[in-house]
Design an enzyme around this catalytic site. Structure first.
Site, mmCIF file in Angstrom:
data_model
loop_
_atom_site.group_PDB
_atom_site.id
_atom_site.type_symbol
_atom_site.label_atom_id
_atom_site.label_comp_id
_atom_site.label_asym_id
_atom_site.label_seq_id
_atom_site.Cartn_x
_atom_site.Cartn_y
_atom_site.Cartn_z
ATOM 1 N N CYS A 191 0.706 -1.230 -0.134
ATOM 2 C CA CYS A 191 0.145 0.113 0.122
ATOM 3 C C CYS A 191 0.885 1.235 -0.082
ATOM 4 O O CYS A 191 1.519 1.617 1.038
ATOM 5 C CB CYS A 191 -0.873 -0.171 1.077
ATOM 6 S SG CYS A 191 -1.836 1.456 1.587
ATOM 7 N N CYS A 250 -0.058 4.002 2.685
ATOM 8 C CA CYS A 250 0.401 3.485 4.037
ATOM 9 C C CYS A 250 1.905 3.957 4.140
ATOM 10 O O CYS A 250 2.436 4.400 5.280
ATOM 11 C CB CYS A 250 0.256 1.808 4.046
ATOM 12 S SG CYS A 250 -1.393 1.301 3.838
#
Length: 124
Positions: A42, A45
Site C-alpha cells: 500500500c 500506507c
C-alpha cells in the site's frame, strides 16, 4: 522481531502489534491508542508512516501509536471490519473512538486527539 512478531521501532515511535498482543497493547492500555492497519503493498500506507512516527514522538507518554500489518495479521483486520487501508483506528478506554480510512489528513487526526484530550483529565 521477537518470537511474537513484535517489531519495536525507535523509542517513543510507532510500534508494531499483532493479533496475540492486540488486546494487551491496545484495549488494555491506560493511554489512548492510535492503530494503523497497513500493508507493504500500500503506497498510501508507506507515505503515512513518517507522519505517524512524528505523531508518536510528539505525543510520547500521552498516546501510543501501533501499526498492524493486515497481510500478516488478517484476523485483527476482520475483527475490526477494516475493509480498506490505510485505516487509522483511535481507541480510548478499550473502545474504538473514531477511524479514518484511505488518504488520511493528519490535521484531522490531531484535531480529534485535541478534542479527546479536552474531554479527559490528561492532555494528548
Amino acid at each position: 522481531m521477537d518470537e511474537t512478531g513484535f517489531i519495536a521501532h525507535w523509542p517513543g515511535g510507532a510500534e508494531a502489534t499483532n493479533c496475540d498482543a492486540f488486546d494487551e497493547d491496545v484495549l488494555e492500555s491506560p493511554l489512548p491508542v492510535l492503530v494503523e492497519f497497513w500493508a507493504a503493498r500500500c503506497s498510501a500506507c508507506l507515505r503515512l508512516a513518517p507522519q505517524l512516527e512524528a505523531l508518536a514522538q510528539e505525543r510520547q507518554g500521552r498516546l501510543r501509536v501501533f501499526t498492524l500489518n493486515v497481510d500478516e495479521e488478517l484476523p485483527a483486520a476482520v475483527r475490526y471490519e477494516v475493509l480498506a487501508i490505510p485505516a487509522l483506528l483511535l481507541f480510548a478506554d478499550g473502545q474504538e473512538v473514531t477511524r479514518w480510512v484511505g488518504s488520511v489528513d493528519m490535521a484531522a487526526v490531531r484535531s480529534q486527539l485535541t478534542t479527546l484530550s479536552q474531554s479527559s483529565a490528561s492532555p494528548l
